[in-house]
Design a protein around this motif. Structure first.
Motif, PDB file in Angstrom:
ATOM      1  N   THR A   1      49.840 -19.578  -0.716  1.00 33.62           N
ATOM      2  CA  THR A   1      50.404 -20.318   0.407  1.00 33.62           C
ATOM      3  C   THR A   1      51.480 -21.285  -0.071  1.00 33.62           C
ATOM      4  OG1 THR A   1      48.272 -20.195   1.485  1.00 33.62           O
ATOM      5  CG2 THR A   1      49.845 -21.745   2.402  1.00 33.62           C
ATOM      6  N   GLY A   2      51.170 -21.999  -1.158  1.00 34.25           N
ATOM      7  CA  GLY A   2      52.117 -22.986  -1.687  1.00 34.25           C
ATOM      8  C   GLY A   2      53.442 -22.341  -2.086  1.00 34.25           C
ATOM      9  N   ILE A   3      53.343 -21.260  -2.858  1.00 35.59           N
ATOM     10  CA  ILE A   3      54.546 -20.587  -3.342  1.00 35.59           C
ATOM     11  C   ILE A   3      55.355 -20.036  -2.172  1.00 35.59           C
ATOM     12  CG2 ILE A   3      55.395 -18.595  -4.641  1.00 35.59           C
ATOM     13  CD1 ILE A   3      52.842 -18.941  -6.416  1.00 35.59           C
ATOM     14  N   VAL A   4      54.664 -19.336  -1.295  1.00 36.40           N
ATOM     15  CA  VAL A   4      55.364 -18.678  -0.197  1.00 36.40           C
ATOM     16  C   VAL A   4      56.027 -19.693   0.729  1.00 36.40           C
ATOM     17  CG1 VAL A   4      55.064 -17.295   1.885  1.00 36.40           C
ATOM     18  CG2 VAL A   4      54.006 -16.578  -0.248  1.00 36.40           C
ATOM     19  N   SER A   5      55.329 -20.783   1.022  1.00 40.47           N
ATOM     20  CA  SER A   5      55.950 -21.690   1.978  1.00 40.47           C
ATOM     21  C   SER A   5      57.106 -22.458   1.346  1.00 40.47           C
ATOM     22  CB  SER A   5      54.930 -22.628   2.631  1.00 40.47           C
ATOM     23  OG  SER A   5      54.238 -23.319   1.663  1.00 40.47           O
ATOM     24  N   THR A   6      57.077 -22.654   0.023  1.00 41.36           N
ATOM     25  CA  THR A   6      58.237 -23.252  -0.621  1.00 41.36           C
ATOM     26  C   THR A   6      59.444 -22.327  -0.481  1.00 41.36           C
ATOM     27  OG1 THR A   6      56.793 -24.267  -2.235  1.00 41.36           O
ATOM     28  CG2 THR A   6      59.136 -24.238  -2.761  1.00 41.36           C
ATOM     29  N   ILE A   7      59.230 -21.060  -0.825  1.00 42.11           N
ATOM     30  CA  ILE A   7      60.349 -20.112  -0.779  1.00 42.11           C
ATOM     31  C   ILE A   7      60.831 -19.905   0.661  1.00 42.11           C
ATOM     32  CG2 ILE A   7      61.023 -17.700  -1.142  1.00 42.11           C
ATOM     33  CD1 ILE A   7      59.171 -17.695  -3.582  1.00 42.11           C
ATOM     34  N   LEU A   8      59.889 -19.789   1.570  1.00 35.59           N
ATOM     35  CA  LEU A   8      60.286 -19.434   2.934  1.00 35.59           C
ATOM     36  C   LEU A   8      60.741 -20.614   3.768  1.00 35.59           C
ATOM     37  CD1 LEU A   8      57.755 -16.670   3.993  1.00 35.59           C
ATOM     38  CD2 LEU A   8      60.106 -16.433   3.226  1.00 35.59           C
ATOM     39  N   SER A   9      60.195 -21.810   3.490  1.00 30.63           N
ATOM     40  CA  SER A   9      60.548 -22.895   4.405  1.00 30.63           C
ATOM     41  C   SER A   9      61.250 -24.090   3.763  1.00 30.63           C
ATOM     42  CB  SER A   9      59.311 -23.365   5.178  1.00 30.63           C
ATOM     43  OG  SER A   9      58.293 -23.695   4.289  1.00 30.63           O
TER      44      SER A   9
ATOM     45  N   THR B   1      45.250  -9.426   0.873  1.00 26.99           N
ATOM     46  CA  THR B   1      44.480  -8.356   0.247  1.00 26.99           C
ATOM     47  C   THR B   1      44.320  -8.580  -1.253  1.00 26.99           C
ATOM     48  OG1 THR B   1      46.388  -6.943  -0.173  1.00 26.99           O
ATOM     49  CG2 THR B   1      45.274  -6.638   1.935  1.00 26.99           C
ATOM     50  N   PHE B   2      45.156  -9.452  -1.818  1.00 24.31           N
ATOM     51  CA  PHE B   2      45.029  -9.719  -3.252  1.00 24.31           C
ATOM     52  C   PHE B   2      44.110 -10.887  -3.567  1.00 24.31           C
ATOM     53  CE2 PHE B   2      49.367  -7.814  -3.068  1.00 24.31           C
ATOM     54  CZ  PHE B   2      49.043  -6.663  -3.754  1.00 24.31           C
ATOM     55  N   THR B   3      43.845 -11.733  -2.588  1.00 19.52           N
ATOM     56  CA  THR B   3      43.080 -12.931  -2.900  1.00 19.52           C
ATOM     57  C   THR B   3      41.596 -12.634  -2.931  1.00 19.52           C
ATOM     58  OG1 THR B   3      42.847 -13.517  -0.587  1.00 19.52           O
ATOM     59  CG2 THR B   3      44.721 -14.436  -1.744  1.00 19.52           C
ATOM     60  N   THR B   4      40.929 -13.228  -3.917  1.00 13.97           N
ATOM     61  CA  THR B   4      39.483 -13.084  -3.956  1.00 13.97           C
ATOM     62  C   THR B   4      38.794 -14.422  -3.745  1.00 13.97           C
ATOM     63  OG1 THR B   4      39.612 -13.225  -6.339  1.00 13.97           O
ATOM     64  CG2 THR B   4      39.412 -11.037  -5.392  1.00 13.97           C
ATOM     65  N   ASP B   5      39.535 -15.511  -3.841  1.00 13.28           N
ATOM     66  CA  ASP B   5      38.913 -16.792  -3.510  1.00 13.28           C
ATOM     67  C   ASP B   5      39.932 -17.778  -2.959  1.00 13.28           C
ATOM     68  OD1 ASP B   5      40.145 -18.261  -5.580  1.00 13.28           O
ATOM     69  OD2 ASP B   5      38.681 -17.477  -6.988  1.00 13.28           O
ATOM     70  N   VAL B   6      39.422 -18.930  -2.573  1.00 12.39           N
ATOM     71  CA  VAL B   6      40.233 -19.853  -1.794  1.00 12.39           C
ATOM     72  C   VAL B   6      41.341 -20.506  -2.629  1.00 12.39           C
ATOM     73  CG1 VAL B   6      38.724 -21.844  -2.142  1.00 12.39           C
ATOM     74  CG2 VAL B   6      40.030 -21.649  -0.043  1.00 12.39           C
ATOM     75  N   ILE B   7      41.107 -20.690  -3.929  1.00 11.87           N
ATOM     76  CA  ILE B   7      42.105 -21.343  -4.767  1.00 11.87           C
ATOM     77  C   ILE B   7      43.345 -20.448  -4.885  1.00 11.87           C
ATOM     78  CG2 ILE B   7      42.562 -22.314  -7.059  1.00 11.87           C
ATOM     79  CD1 ILE B   7      40.490 -23.898  -5.615  1.00 11.87           C
ATOM     80  N   GLN B   8      43.089 -19.151  -5.099  1.00 14.66           N
ATOM     81  CA  GLN B   8      44.191 -18.199  -5.142  1.00 14.66           C
ATOM     82  C   GLN B   8      44.966 -18.233  -3.835  1.00 14.66           C
ATOM     83  OE1 GLN B   8      42.303 -14.476  -5.900  1.00 14.66           O
ATOM     84  NE2 GLN B   8      43.485 -14.137  -7.752  1.00 14.66           N
ATOM     85  N   SER B   9      44.197 -18.264  -2.752  1.00 16.67           N
ATOM     86  CA  SER B   9      44.810 -18.246  -1.442  1.00 16.67           C
ATOM     87  C   SER B   9      45.727 -19.450  -1.255  1.00 16.67           C
ATOM     88  CB  SER B   9      43.705 -18.221  -0.386  1.00 16.67           C
ATOM     89  OG  SER B   9      44.238 -18.432   0.886  1.00 16.67           O
ATOM     90  N   TRP B  10      45.272 -20.631  -1.692  1.00 17.51           N
ATOM     91  CA  TRP B  10      46.107 -21.833  -1.600  1.00 17.51           C
ATOM     92  C   TRP B  10      47.361 -21.689  -2.449  1.00 17.51           C
ATOM     93  CZ3 TRP B  10      41.452 -25.616  -2.349  1.00 17.51           C
ATOM     94  CH2 TRP B  10      40.838 -25.810  -1.092  1.00 17.51           C
ATOM     95  N   ALA B  11      47.201 -21.116  -3.650  1.00 12.03           N
ATOM     96  CA  ALA B  11      48.344 -20.964  -4.544  1.00 12.03           C
ATOM     97  C   ALA B  11      49.418 -20.099  -3.884  1.00 12.03           C
ATOM     98  CB  ALA B  11      47.901 -20.353  -5.866  1.00 12.03           C
TER      99      ALA B  11
ATOM    100  N   SER C   1      53.184 -18.507  10.961  1.00 15.18           N
ATOM    101  CA  SER C   1      52.135 -17.602  11.430  1.00 15.18           C
ATOM    102  C   SER C   1      51.616 -16.732  10.295  1.00 15.18           C
ATOM    103  CB  SER C   1      52.670 -16.670  12.519  1.00 15.18           C
ATOM    104  OG  SER C   1      52.924 -17.384  13.683  1.00 15.18           O
ATOM    105  N   GLY C   2      52.555 -16.247   9.486  1.00 16.03           N
ATOM    106  CA  GLY C   2      52.174 -15.377   8.379  1.00 16.03           C
ATOM    107  C   GLY C   2      51.360 -16.112   7.337  1.00 16.03           C
ATOM    108  N   THR C   3      51.804 -17.350   7.027  1.00 13.44           N
ATOM    109  CA  THR C   3      51.065 -18.146   6.057  1.00 13.44           C
ATOM    110  C   THR C   3      49.656 -18.423   6.572  1.00 13.44           C
ATOM    111  OG1 THR C   3      53.174 -19.303   5.933  1.00 13.44           O
ATOM    112  CG2 THR C   3      51.440 -20.053   4.470  1.00 13.44           C
ATOM    113  N   SER C   4      49.557 -18.763   7.860  1.00 13.58           N
ATOM    114  CA  SER C   4      48.236 -19.020   8.435  1.00 13.58           C
ATOM    115  C   SER C   4      47.397 -17.753   8.420  1.00 13.58           C
ATOM    116  CB  SER C   4      48.342 -19.488   9.885  1.00 13.58           C
ATOM    117  OG  SER C   4      49.227 -20.551   9.985  1.00 13.58           O
ATOM    118  N   LEU C   5      48.024 -16.633   8.762  1.00 12.85           N
ATOM    119  CA  LEU C   5      47.276 -15.371   8.793  1.00 12.85           C
ATOM    120  C   LEU C   5      46.679 -15.081   7.422  1.00 12.85           C
ATOM    121  CD1 LEU C   5      46.545 -12.776  10.445  1.00 12.85           C
ATOM    122  CD2 LEU C   5      48.496 -11.711   9.335  1.00 12.85           C
ATOM    123  N   GLN C   6      47.511 -15.294   6.392  1.00 16.65           N
ATOM    124  CA  GLN C   6      47.028 -15.047   5.038  1.00 16.65           C
ATOM    125  C   GLN C   6      45.813 -15.932   4.746  1.00 16.65           C
ATOM    126  OE1 GLN C   6      48.980 -16.878   1.740  1.00 16.65           O
ATOM    127  NE2 GLN C   6      46.911 -16.552   0.982  1.00 16.65           N
TER     128      GLN C   6
END
Ligand SMILES: Nc1ncnc2c1ncn2[C@@H]1O[C@H](COP(=O)(O)OP(=O)(O)O)[C@@H](O)[C@H]1O
Ligand SMILES: [Mg+2]
Lengths: 308, 257
Positions: free
Chosen positions: B176-184, B164-174, B76-81
Motif C-alpha cells: 500500500t505504501g509503495i503503490v500510493s507513493t507512486i500513484l498519488s 494475491t501476493f500478500t500473505t500477511d498484513v505487514i506485506q499488505s501495508w508495504a 479504491s484499488g489500494t483499499s481493495l488490496q
C-alpha cells in the motif's frame, strides 16, 4: 453410502520439504473422521486440498465420487469449511456474518435469513445473533463459524481444529453439537486433542511429518498398539527391555513400555522399589499416539544385561 | 428450453446474491454498524483539495476537485488490496468462500463495487462541487466520468493483483505504501503539471494518474494541452488499464498452488 478416497496425495510447498507424502486411505463419508497430529504434521494442508482451496502436487482424491482435483465446482456445493484460525469479521453481527456467507453461496436474502436463524438455534447462539462480534466469547464466535457452515446445508463439513484454544466448557459444548450434527453430516475434523478424537470420532487418522501413520477405529488403533497397558517412565535412567511387551522412545525423548496387564503390575512394583517416577494406565489414545509416533531406540541406549 | 431459461434466471439471481454479499460485508454493514466510518470516508478526499484551494486563493479549485475525483478512484484499488488481504489472511474468510459454490468473479466484482459504495458519500459531495466549480460541456463531464472509470479499472486490477501476493498484513501495508507513493504523491493530480520543475516532471509521467489528470485539467479549461498530448493521454490510460486487467485475470487463482 459414499466414500472419501484419498489416493497417493503428495504436497510439496515451494522450497520446502514434503508437507504430505503419498497419503492414501479411503473411508465411508459419514459420521466423524478425526485427523490427529502435532503442529506441522500436515493436517491443514490435507484439509485445504480436500476442501478445494489448495492444489496437491500429485495424487487424486474424491468424495462421494466427485473428483476434488478435476471437478471442484461440483464438489463445492456439497461442502462447507471452517478453516483453522478463521475468525468472525469484527464489524459484523453473527446474523450479518452468516447471512452474508449464505448470500455468497447463492441463497436469496429471505432464505439466507431463515437458515441463519435455524442454524443459530441448532448451535444455541440465537441470543447473540445481533450483538457485535467483539462482545462475544471465543466459544460463541467459534460456534458462529460452525453455524454458518451448518446453515449452508452442505452435507460435508471440514472443521480444522474447531476447538483449539477453547476452554473445557466451551469445548464440551461444541462436542455435544458435533455429536448431534454427525447424524446428518459427514464431519472431517482435525485436532491435536486426542481426547477429542477419542470422544467424537468414528474413524481416526494419525498424521505425523506428512505421513499417515495409522487409520481406523479407536479399537483398530488399540489393536495396532498390541498391548492393553502403558507405562510412561518420567525419570532419567538407562532403559531395560521388558520381558513381555515393547519399549518405545517417544517424540519427547521419554520412554514408554507397552505391555500386558500382568507384566504392567510386575514392572510397576519394580519401578516403585527402584524409586523411579512413572505413570501407568490402560492404553488410551494418548498412549497409542505416543506408541505409533515414536523414535527408534539406538542399541547403545539399552542397559545390555538387564531386563525388567 | 423452458428449463434452461428458468435455470438462467435463478443463476442470475444467485450471482446477484453473491455480488451483494461482498458489498454488504465490505461496505454496507461496516457503515451501518459503525457510523463513524461514514464521516471518515466522507472526509478522506478533502484534505488535499482544501489545502490546494486555499493556497491558490481558490484559482486551482476546479483542478483540485477534478484531482480529488481521480484520486478517489485510484484509492479504491489500494483499499481493495487491503480489504481483500484482510479478509483472506486475517479472517480466513476467502478460504471459507472458496470452499463454497461461490463464483470467484462475483466475489471480486462485488468487492470492487463495494469500494465505490464505500466512497459514495464523498463522491456525491465531489460531484456536486464539480457541478458548481467546473464549467464544462456535457461531453466534458462524460469524459471526466470515463477517465474515472478507466482509472478505477486500472487501480482495482492492480489492487487485486497485489492482494494475491500478500500473505500477511505487514506485506499488505508495504505494498500500500509503495503503490500510493507512486500513484498519488508523484503525479500532479491536484495542480497543473507545469508547477513541477523540469527534470522532475519526467518522473511524474511514470504514474498513469498524471495522464488522467492532464485530461481532466484540460476539461476544466485552466490548463491547455495540445490535442496530440491529450490523444497520448487517452491511449496511455486505456492501454495501462487494459493491460493491468488482463494481468489480473491471468494471474488470479481461486485455488492456491
Ligand atoms: N503456505 C505454506 N507455504 C510453505 N509451507 C507451508 C505452508 N503451509 C504449511 N506449510 C508447512 O507444511 C507443513 C504442514 O503444515 P500444516 O498442514 O499447517 O500442518 P498442521 O495443520 O498439522 O499444523 C509445515 O511444515 C508447515 O510449515
Ligand atoms: Mg493446522
Amino acid at each position: 453410502m459414499g466414500m472419501l478416497v484419498v489416493d497417493n496425495i503428495t504436497k510439496k510447498y515451494e522450497g520446502e520439504k514434503y508437507a504430505l507424502h503419498q497419503i492414501s486411505f479411503s473411508i465411508p463419508s459419514e459420521g466423524i473422521f478425526a485427523l490427529i497430529g502435532r503442529n506441522g504434521a500436515g493436517k491443514t494442508t490435507l484439509v485445504r486440498i480436500l476442501a478445494t482451496q489448495l492444489e496437491a502436487t500429485s495424487g487424486r482424491a474424491s468424495i462421494d465420487g466427485i473428483d476434488v482435483t478435476s471437478d471442484p465446482e461440483k464438489l463445492r456445493s456439497e461442502i462447507a469449511c471452517v478453516p483453522q484460525e478463521a475468525r468472525t469479521v469484527g464489524w459484523l453481527t453473527p446474523r450479518q456474518f452468516i447471512v452474508s456467507y449464505l448470500l455468497w453461496r447463492g441463497f436469496r436474502y429471505a432464505e439466507a435469513k431463515r437458515r441463519a436463524d435455524e442454524a443459530a438455534r441448532t448451535l444455541g447462539i440465537h441470543r447473540y445473533m445481533d450483538s457485535t462480534s467483539r462482545k462475544l466469547s471465543g466459544g460463541t464466535r467459534r460456534k458462529v463459524l460452525v453455524a454458518a457452515a451448518v446453515a449452508s446445508g452442505a452435507r460435508i463439513l471440514f472443521l480444522d481444529e474447531p476447538t483449539t484454544g477453547l476452554d473445557p466448557i466451551s469445548r464440551g459444548d461444541l462436542w455435544r453439537t458435533l455429536m448431534y450434527l454427525k447424524k446428518k453430516h459427514f464431519i472431517f475434523l482435525t485436532t491435536h486433542y486426542l481426547e477429542e478424537a477419542e470422544k467424537l470420532a468414528d474413524k481416526i487418522g494419525i498424521l505425523e511429518n506428512g505421513k499417515l501413520m495409522a487409520l481406523g477405529t479407536l479399537q483398530d488403533l488399540r489393536d495396532k498398539a498390541k498391548f492393553p497397558y502403558s507405562i510412561k517412565i518420567l525419570s532419567k535412567m538407562t532403559v531395560k527391555k521388558p520381558k513381555d511387551g515393547v519399549l518405545v522412545k517417544g517424540i519427547d525423548g521419554n520412554y514408554q513400555i507397552a505391555t500386558t496387564e500382568k507384566e504392567a503390575y510386575r514392572i510397576s512394583t519394580r519401578l516403585i522399589m527402584d524409586g523411579v517416577r512413572f505413570s501407568m494406565n490402560p492404553m488410551n489414545l494418548d498412549d497409542i499416539f505416543y506408541y505409533i509416533v515414536r523414535k527408534p531406540i539406538e542399541e547403545d541406549e539399552y542397559d545390555q544385561e538387564e531386563k525388567w | 428450453m423452458n428449463m434452461t431459461k428458468k435455470r438462467n434466471g435463478s443463476e442470475a439471481k444467485s450471482m446477484f446474491s453473491q455480488m451483494s454479499a461482498s458489498i454488504l460485508v465490505n461496505a454496507v454493514y461496516a457503515m451501518i454498524n459503525y457510523p463513524i466510518v461514514l464521516i471518515s470516508t466522507l472526509l478522506a478526499p478533502f484534505s488535499f483539495l482544501i489545502v490546494i484551494t486555499f493556497v491558490s486563493h481558490g484559482t486551482l479549485a476546479p483542478i483540485a476537485i477534478g484531482g480529488a475525483l481521480i484520486m478517489s478512484m485510484i484509492s479504491s484499488g489500494t483499499s481493495l488490496q487491503g480489504d481483500l488481504s484482510h479478509l483472506k489472511n486475517d479472517f480466513k474468510l476467502q478460504d471459507m468462500v472458496v470452499s463454497s459454490p461461490t463464483s470467484s468473479r462475483m466475489y471480486l466484482i462485488g468487492m470492487a463495487l463495494s469500494e465505490i459504495v464505500y466512497s459514495a458519500p464523498a463522491l456525491l459531495v465531489l460531484a456536486i462541487l464539480a457541478g458548481i466549480y467546473i464549467s464544462a460541456s456535457a461531453i466534458g463531464y462524460a469524459e471526466i466520468i470515463l477517465v474515472m472509470a478507466i482509472m478505477f479499472i486500472f487501480s482495482i486490477s492492480l489492487g487485486f493483483l497485489l492482494s494475491t501476493f500478500t500473505t500477511d498484513v505487514i506485506q499488505s501495508w508495504a505494498f500500500t505504501g509503495i503503490v500510493s507513493t507512486i500513484l498519488s504523491a508523484l503525479p500532479p493530480v491536484y495542480y497543473p503539471i507545469t508547477y513541477i520543475p523540469l527534470p522532475f516532471r519526467y518522473f511524474a509521467y511514470l504514474s498513469p494518474a498524471t495522464y488522467a489528470a492532464e485530461i481532466v485539467q484540460s476539461i476544466t479549461g485552466l490548463v491547455q494541452f495540445s490535442s496530440q498530448t491529450l490523444a497520448i493521454d487517452w491511449v496511455v490510460i486505456i492501454a495501462v488499464a487494459v493491460a493491468m486487467a488482463i494481468l489480473a485475470i491471468k494471474k488470479s487463482r481461486w485455488r492456491e498452488i
